[in-house]
Design a protein around this motif. Structure first.
Motif, mmCIF file in Angstrom:
data_model
loop_
_atom_site.group_PDB
_atom_site.id
_atom_site.type_symbol
_atom_site.label_atom_id
_atom_site.label_comp_id
_atom_site.label_asym_id
_atom_site.label_seq_id
_atom_site.Cartn_x
_atom_site.Cartn_y
_atom_site.Cartn_z
ATOM 1 N N ASP A 52 0.596 -1.358 0.036
ATOM 2 C CA ASP A 52 0.108 -0.048 -0.061
ATOM 3 C C ASP A 52 0.902 1.125 0.082
ATOM 4 O O ASP A 52 1.724 1.487 0.951
ATOM 5 C CB ASP A 52 -0.724 -0.084 1.250
ATOM 6 N N PRO A 53 0.795 2.131 -1.035
ATOM 7 C CA PRO A 53 1.432 3.335 -1.204
ATOM 8 C C PRO A 53 1.370 4.333 0.128
ATOM 9 O O PRO A 53 2.260 4.894 0.569
ATOM 10 C CB PRO A 53 0.980 3.977 -2.067
ATOM 11 N N GLN A 54 0.316 4.100 0.925
ATOM 12 C CA GLN A 54 0.347 4.749 2.199
ATOM 13 C C GLN A 54 1.169 4.474 3.358
ATOM 14 O O GLN A 54 1.565 5.001 4.305
ATOM 15 C CB GLN A 54 -1.314 4.678 2.635
ATOM 16 N N GLY A 68 17.254 5.465 -0.756
ATOM 17 C CA GLY A 68 17.726 4.409 -1.482
ATOM 18 C C GLY A 68 17.502 2.854 -0.872
ATOM 19 O O GLY A 68 17.979 1.876 -1.387
ATOM 20 N N ALA A 69 16.751 2.831 0.241
ATOM 21 C CA ALA A 69 16.473 1.621 0.737
ATOM 22 C C ALA A 69 15.335 0.790 -0.150
ATOM 23 O O ALA A 69 14.680 1.451 -0.779
ATOM 24 C CB ALA A 69 15.775 1.645 2.362
ATOM 25 N N ALA A 70 15.686 -0.251 -0.326
ATOM 26 C CA ALA A 70 14.787 -0.982 -1.436
ATOM 27 C C ALA A 70 13.302 -1.206 -0.728
ATOM 28 O O ALA A 70 13.335 -1.677 0.473
ATOM 29 C CB ALA A 70 15.416 -2.554 -1.478
ATOM 30 N N ASP A 74 10.630 -1.836 -5.768
ATOM 31 C CA ASP A 74 11.780 -2.512 -6.504
ATOM 32 C C ASP A 74 11.542 -3.784 -6.783
ATOM 33 O O ASP A 74 12.090 -4.415 -7.766
ATOM 34 C CB ASP A 74 12.945 -2.318 -5.572
ATOM 35 N N VAL A 75 10.632 -4.540 -5.927
ATOM 36 C CA VAL A 75 10.471 -5.988 -6.197
ATOM 37 C C VAL A 75 9.256 -5.899 -7.367
ATOM 38 O O VAL A 75 9.414 -6.655 -8.334
ATOM 39 C CB VAL A 75 9.359 -6.597 -4.989
ATOM 40 N N PRO A 98 9.055 -3.096 3.003
ATOM 41 C CA PRO A 98 8.199 -1.822 3.247
ATOM 42 C C PRO A 98 7.752 -1.371 1.829
ATOM 43 O O PRO A 98 8.452 -1.726 0.709
ATOM 44 C CB PRO A 98 9.286 -1.216 3.830
ATOM 45 N N ALA A 99 6.849 -0.276 1.929
ATOM 46 C CA ALA A 99 6.601 0.606 0.961
ATOM 47 C C ALA A 99 6.785 1.902 1.043
ATOM 48 O O ALA A 99 7.060 2.267 2.416
ATOM 49 C CB ALA A 99 5.008 0.289 0.598
ATOM 50 N N THR A 100 7.003 2.708 0.261
ATOM 51 C CA THR A 100 7.130 4.213 0.416
ATOM 52 C C THR A 100 5.935 4.507 -0.698
ATOM 53 O O THR A 100 5.648 3.956 -1.498
ATOM 54 C CB THR A 100 8.255 4.755 -0.144
ATOM 55 N N PRO A 101 5.682 5.800 -0.480
ATOM 56 C CA PRO A 101 4.453 6.495 -1.232
ATOM 57 C C PRO A 101 4.815 6.485 -2.845
ATOM 58 O O PRO A 101 4.024 6.514 -3.618
ATOM 59 C CB PRO A 101 4.713 8.136 -1.065
ATOM 60 N N ASP A 102 6.233 6.083 -3.152
ATOM 61 C CA ASP A 102 6.600 6.040 -4.641
ATOM 62 C C ASP A 102 5.598 4.595 -5.316
ATOM 63 O O ASP A 102 5.714 4.610 -6.612
ATOM 64 C CB ASP A 102 7.840 5.381 -4.694
#
Ligand code: ADP
Ligand code: MG
Length: 272
Positions: A52-54, A68-70, A74-75, A98-102
């Motif tokens: 989830d981008p949230q 830069g953390a994957a 990236d998966v 993890p997820a980021t808003p990207d």
């Protein structure tokens, strides 16, 4: 399964559980965090994947975005192996992709890609998951490509349903999606269980909703019910799963109960 590392793992082949319901605020993220932490507490090596981008699931497990953390992005888009991208958490047996808003961009970027629904499945293929026994995927509140990736990769689905008005709203769309996923993406997908969340025993409404959901889903509904519990709502702001934040809370106890019941179901259904 012949050959490869599946052989020696026998019955403990990795189970991939998608926590999905396109309705927002029903307890998906809370359940992904809390069930993941429960399985790890029972010493089952578990990977939580935030899709989830949230990224509430990531922060709720104490992860802080670093440059830069994957991540799960990236998966899905970079073809990175899950094991490369799995970060340890403060708990033994519990790791996090993890997820980021990207990740919001991934939904769009995936559209034009070949095998766009199978990115997560391929990253979680048998030889990619190491000795993780369980992978718990937290889905976003939509039925877009991120959720489809989770459903295509999953062995089973856990559907949280909030014991409130309109609880069943959208459930028929979800069922249609599951049917389509079975036909076109993942014939083996099953519903591992339906979880009643935010149950307030003082209200008739909660009892009515619980009854209605049990009427529709029967034995698929877990006996364990997650009460409305303020400790569950507080825990994420400390970046800790409920068991670490307040083990004695009713929320913690409910998820421990759910974990026991879930493991029992998994053992009964065996090497499906
Ligand atoms: P979703 O991922 O389906 O959008 P969340 O797990 O993020 O749902 O829950 C929505 C909100 O409700 C969050 O603020 C969360 O902390 C809170 N919450 C979830 N489960 C409970 C519960 N059993 N009791 C009280 N608050 C809860
Ligand atoms: Mg969520």
């Amino acid at each position: 399964v012949k050959g490869g590392r599946r052989e020696w793992r026998g019955m403990s082949d990795t189970r991939i559980l998608a926590v999905a319901n396109q309705k927002g605020g029903v307890g998906k993220t809370t359940t992904a965090i809390s069930l993941g932490a429960t399985l790890a507490a029972y010493e089952r090596k578990t990977l939580v994947v935030d899709l989830d981008p949230q990224s509430n699931c990531s922060s709720g497990l104490g992860w802080r975005a670093e440059d830069g953390a994957a991540t799960s992005y990236d998966v899905l888009l970079g073809g990175r192996a899950v094991l490369d991208v799995a970060h340890p958490t403060e708990f033994p047996h519990l790791s996090l992709v993890p997820a980021t808003p990207d990740l919001a961009g991934a939904e769009v970027e995936l559209v034009g890609m070949v095998g766009r629904e199978f990115r997560l499945r391929d990253a979680l293929a048998a030889d990619q998951t190491g000795d993780f026994e369980f992978v718990v995927v937290d889905c976003p509140p939509s039925l877009g490509l991120l959720t489809l990736n989770a459903l295509a990769a999953a062995t089973g689905l856990l559907i949280p349903i909030q014991c409130e008005y309109f609880a069943m709203e959208g459930v028929s769309n979800l069922m249609t999606t599951i049917e389509e996923v079975r036909r076109f993406l993942n014939p083996g997908l099953v519903i591992d269980g339906v979880l009643l969340t935010m149950y307030d025993e003082r209200t008739n409404l909660a009892q009515q909703v619980a009854q209605e959901v049990r009427g529709v889903f029967g034995d698929l509904v877990f006996e364990a019910v997650v009460p409305r519990n303020v400790r569950l709502a507080e825990a994420p702001s400390f970046g800790r799963p409920i068991h670490a934040y307040d083990l004695r809370s009713r929320g913690s106890q409910a998820y421990l109960e759910l974990g026991r019941e879930f493991l029992e179901r998994m053992e009964v259904s065996g090497d499906r």
